[in-house]
Design a protein around this motif. Structure first.
Motif, PDB file in Angstrom:
ATOM      1  N   GLU A   8       0.892  -1.589  -0.046  1.00 34.16           N
ATOM      2  CA  GLU A   8       0.109  -0.131   0.017  1.00 34.16           C
ATOM      3  C   GLU A   8       0.791   1.163  -0.099  1.00 34.16           C
ATOM      4  O   GLU A   8       1.184   2.077  -1.043  1.00 34.16           O
ATOM      5  CB  GLU A   8      -0.755  -0.026   0.780  1.00 34.16           C
ATOM      6  CG  GLU A   8      -1.823  -1.270   1.164  1.00 34.16           C
ATOM      7  CD  GLU A   8      -2.874  -0.856   2.433  1.00 34.16           C
ATOM      8  OE1 GLU A   8      -4.044  -1.475   1.831  1.00 34.16           O
ATOM      9  OE2 GLU A   8      -2.595  -0.425   3.770  1.00 34.16           O
ATOM     10  N   ARG A   9       2.250   1.348   0.879  1.00 30.05           N
ATOM     11  CA  ARG A   9       2.476   2.659   0.587  1.00 30.05           C
ATOM     12  C   ARG A   9       3.217   2.623  -0.587  1.00 30.05           C
ATOM     13  O   ARG A   9       4.093   3.516  -1.103  1.00 30.05           O
ATOM     14  CB  ARG A   9       3.303   2.580   2.212  1.00 30.05           C
ATOM     15  CG  ARG A   9       2.980   2.694   3.243  1.00 30.05           C
ATOM     16  CD  ARG A   9       4.633   2.765   4.454  1.00 30.05           C
ATOM     17  NE  ARG A   9       4.983   3.163   4.503  1.00 30.05           N
ATOM     18  CZ  ARG A   9       6.741   3.472   5.054  1.00 30.05           C
ATOM     19  NH1 ARG A   9       7.169   2.525   5.324  1.00 30.05           N
ATOM     20  NH2 ARG A   9       7.137   4.749   4.287  1.00 30.05           N
ATOM     21  N   GLU A  14       5.104   6.505  -1.767  1.00 28.66           N
ATOM     22  CA  GLU A  14       5.746   6.502   0.214  1.00 28.66           C
ATOM     23  C   GLU A  14       7.325   5.637  -0.091  1.00 28.66           C
ATOM     24  O   GLU A  14       7.157   4.984  -0.886  1.00 28.66           O
ATOM     25  CB  GLU A  14       5.002   5.981   1.040  1.00 28.66           C
ATOM     26  CG  GLU A  14       3.395   6.488   1.320  1.00 28.66           C
ATOM     27  CD  GLU A  14       2.822   6.511   2.129  1.00 28.66           C
ATOM     28  OE1 GLU A  14       3.123   6.244   3.812  1.00 28.66           O
ATOM     29  OE2 GLU A  14       1.321   6.246   2.205  1.00 28.66           O
ATOM     30  N   GLU A  15       8.309   6.608   0.397  1.00 23.11           N
ATOM     31  CA  GLU A  15       9.467   5.566   0.688  1.00 23.11           C
ATOM     32  C   GLU A  15       9.239   4.721   1.161  1.00 23.11           C
ATOM     33  O   GLU A  15       8.268   4.443   2.409  1.00 23.11           O
ATOM     34  CB  GLU A  15      10.903   6.496   1.213  1.00 23.11           C
ATOM     35  CG  GLU A  15      11.205   7.743   0.511  1.00 23.11           C
ATOM     36  CD  GLU A  15      12.159   7.413  -0.969  1.00 23.11           C
ATOM     37  OE1 GLU A  15      12.476   6.222  -0.955  1.00 23.11           O
ATOM     38  OE2 GLU A  15      12.116   8.024  -1.521  1.00 23.11           O
ATOM     39  N   VAL A  16       9.626   3.528   0.867  1.00 19.62           N
ATOM     40  CA  VAL A  16       9.791   2.347   1.149  1.00 19.62           C
ATOM     41  C   VAL A  16      11.153   2.053   1.858  1.00 19.62           C
ATOM     42  O   VAL A  16      12.410   2.509   1.570  1.00 19.62           O
ATOM     43  CB  VAL A  16       9.086   1.119   0.934  1.00 19.62           C
ATOM     44  CG1 VAL A  16       7.872   2.194   0.667  1.00 19.62           C
ATOM     45  CG2 VAL A  16       9.919   0.913  -0.141  1.00 19.62           C
ATOM     46  N   ILE A 269       2.212   7.664 -10.777  1.00 16.33           N
ATOM     47  CA  ILE A 269       2.579   5.834 -10.627  1.00 16.33           C
ATOM     48  C   ILE A 269       3.105   5.064 -10.682  1.00 16.33           C
ATOM     49  O   ILE A 269       4.534   4.765 -10.430  1.00 16.33           O
ATOM     50  CB  ILE A 269       1.145   5.785 -11.600  1.00 16.33           C
ATOM     51  CG1 ILE A 269       0.170   6.549 -12.530  1.00 16.33           C
ATOM     52  CG2 ILE A 269       0.970   4.420 -12.419  1.00 16.33           C
ATOM     53  CD1 ILE A 269      -0.620   6.393 -13.390  1.00 16.33           C
ATOM     54  N   SER A 270       2.703   4.396  -9.295  1.00 15.20           N
ATOM     55  CA  SER A 270       4.244   3.307  -8.943  1.00 15.20           C
ATOM     56  C   SER A 270       3.911   2.327 -10.017  1.00 15.20           C
ATOM     57  O   SER A 270       3.035   2.412 -11.444  1.00 15.20           O
ATOM     58  CB  SER A 270       4.094   2.438  -7.804  1.00 15.20           C
ATOM     59  OG  SER A 270       2.214   1.465  -8.262  1.00 15.20           O
ATOM     60  N   GLY A 301      14.586   1.125  -7.578  1.00 14.76           N
ATOM     61  CA  GLY A 301      14.675   2.457  -5.814  1.00 14.76           C
ATOM     62  C   GLY A 301      12.958   1.800  -4.791  1.00 14.76           C
ATOM     63  O   GLY A 301      12.648   0.923  -5.137  1.00 14.76           O
ATOM     64  N   LYS A 302      13.558   2.631  -4.005  1.00 16.38           N
ATOM     65  CA  LYS A 302      12.230   2.186  -2.943  1.00 16.38           C
ATOM     66  C   LYS A 302      11.759   3.377  -3.044  1.00 16.38           C
ATOM     67  O   LYS A 302      10.497   3.509  -2.049  1.00 16.38           O
ATOM     68  CB  LYS A 302      13.229   2.213  -1.443  1.00 16.38           C
ATOM     69  CG  LYS A 302      14.125   1.186  -1.394  1.00 16.38           C
ATOM     70  CD  LYS A 302      15.324   1.319   0.041  1.00 16.38           C
ATOM     71  CE  LYS A 302      15.950  -0.157  -0.121  1.00 16.38           C
ATOM     72  NZ  LYS A 302      17.066   0.138   1.191  1.00 16.38           N
TER      73      LYS A 302
END
Length: 448
Positions: A8-9, A14-16, A269-270, A301-302
């Protein structure tokens, strides 16, 4: 952090602390249960057992319940050819055989194999509350092609109004199935539309975007997440895919990961996918798999990246290769060690000595596998139909990159994308299903 929350993150950009890992386990779950693909895809209990085993072995953050792009087509009257090692293939197209579009109806939960998938989803939801469950639906353009066959490419120009009506029906069908999957417990609805790789951005915006948006808007209203899956040489359509406003774009190895990353993040967008299915995960070894995984993690990346294979895993993908990817995902030290290891591929191009024959046209089609990949299936069928009038003067060969020799032939012909058709050793059609007239013209040119 639990897998569902991590995904979800990532979907929210969002940075994970680490990139989420989603192995696309389809009929590979049947391999884990020692049953064939047909038995697996027809039994909710075996699906649950196969996915449960995959979760135990691969420690995913998310996982699909069922990866089969023929479920909806079967309900709508398409005949299927079942396979022991792949999902079934569509072998008839009702709308091309006289069935009227207006006679087709939207589904209920009791139709076809919907009960099998929905029951498996409900059980897995209870069993694994902290893992993201992906519910897969067939994208509207691919479903339309299943119903109408390759005639759809001519009708885009000859009868666009009819295509619009068909696409609208397919989108409504997708909304209904999405609602069922969400109600059963899915967190992410993945719209898998591989046949969109066959059209240009302008056609995409006209014949795909409005209908895909309808599905993504519905999923958003249900407060769930969505992903838009594409495979093949679809690089030209990544921007218009993003403009459909899914939460995620998922691609395969035909498209550079950094290319997708740049566009997706600019669009908010992811993105995900890109682990090589055959040359690495299926046919490679553990080191190959680790090197591939760390390269994807470094590129992705994250922020917004979800590590995944480019499509559903081949049935016989070695367990140890997928576990090697799992190790990399969870262990940053292992990532660093893998980066520092030297590694070269042992595969060499296949020799073409004796492959070509005087007086004959040799057509080589490089595919993932026409039995399991819709674009590959329709390209092979188009070439076979166009070449049939030439009799023994034309030889058509399919080279599946699920086999080592298939990859070696791909290297020998200089092919970069699948599916690709070569005529007498020359690349002619790249990830494109051409009209019969173009194939015939290419064959006649090769004969002259």
């Amino acid at each position: 952090m639990k897998g569902l929350k991590l995904i979800e993150r990532a979907l929210r950009l969002e940075e994970v602390e680490r990139s989420p890992w989603v192995p696309f386990v389809g009929v590979h779950g049947g391999k884990l249960m020692d049953v064939d693909a047909e038995a697996y895809l027809k039994d909710s209990k075996i699906i649950v057992d196969g996915i449960s085993k995959a979760i135990e072995l691969y420690k995913p953050d998310g996982i699909p319940v069922a990866f089969d792009l023929q479920i909806e087509a079967e309900i709508l009257g398409c005949k299927l050819a079942w396979s022991k090692e792949n999902p079934p293939a569509v072998i008839s197209h009702p709308l091309a055989n006289g069935v009227e579009l207006k006679s087709l109806s939207l589904p209920t939960e009791n139709d076809g194999r919907f009960p099998t998938v929905l029951e498996a989803t409900k059980i897995l939801r209870q069993k694994y509350p902290d893992i993201a469950l992906y519910g897969l639906i067939t994208g509207p353009f691919t479903l339309a092609l299943h119903l109408l066959g390759t005639d759809i490419f001519m009708k885009l120009f000859e009868d666009p109004e009819y295509v619009g009506e068909l696409m609208d029906f397919c989108a409504d069908f997708g909304v209904k199935f999405s609602e069922m999957l969400i109600d059963a417990g899915c967190d992410v609805i993945a719209v898998v539309d591989p046949m969109t790789s066959q059209i240009d951005p302008m056609s995409f915006e006209t014949f795909v975007s409005p209908y895909a948006k309808k599905i993504f808007d519905f999923v958003r209203l249900k407060r769930k997440y969505s992903s838009f899956f594409v495979c093949g040489h679809a690089q030209q359509n990544i921007e218009v895919m993003c403009d459909c406003k899914p939460d995620n774009i998922s691609i395969d190895e035909n498209i550079p990961l950094d290319f997708v990353k740049d566009i997706a993040l600019q669009k908010g967008i992811s993105f995900g996918g890109n682990l090589k299915l055959t040359s690495v995960l299926l046919l490679g070894n553990e080191l190959d798999s680790k090197k591939e995984a760390v390269n994807c993690l470094d590129l992705g990346g994250k922020k917004g990246f979800i590590l995944a294979p480019g499509c559903d895993l081949p049935m016989d993908t070695p367990v140890e290769n997928l576990q090697a990817v799992t190790e990399l995902v969870y262990d940053e030290y292992a990532q660093q060690v893998t980066r520092e290891m030297e590694h070269t591929s042992s595969l060499q191009p296949l020799s073409l000595d004796g492959h070509f024959e005087d007086g004959k046209v040799i057509i080589d089609i490089i595919t993932l596998d026409s039995a399991s990949c819709a674009p590959c299936q329709y390209m092979v069928e188009a070439v076979q139909q166009a070449s049939s009038d030439f009799g023994k003067k034309v030889i058509v060969n399919e080279h599946k990159i699920k086999d080592v020799d298939g990859i070696r032939m791909m290297m020998a012909l200089g092919v970069q994308n699948v599916p690709t058709t070569c005529i007498n050793g020359k690349v002619e059609f790249i990830s494109q299903i051409p009209p019969k007239s173009e194939i015939i013209a290419a064959i006649e040119k090769a004969q002259s």
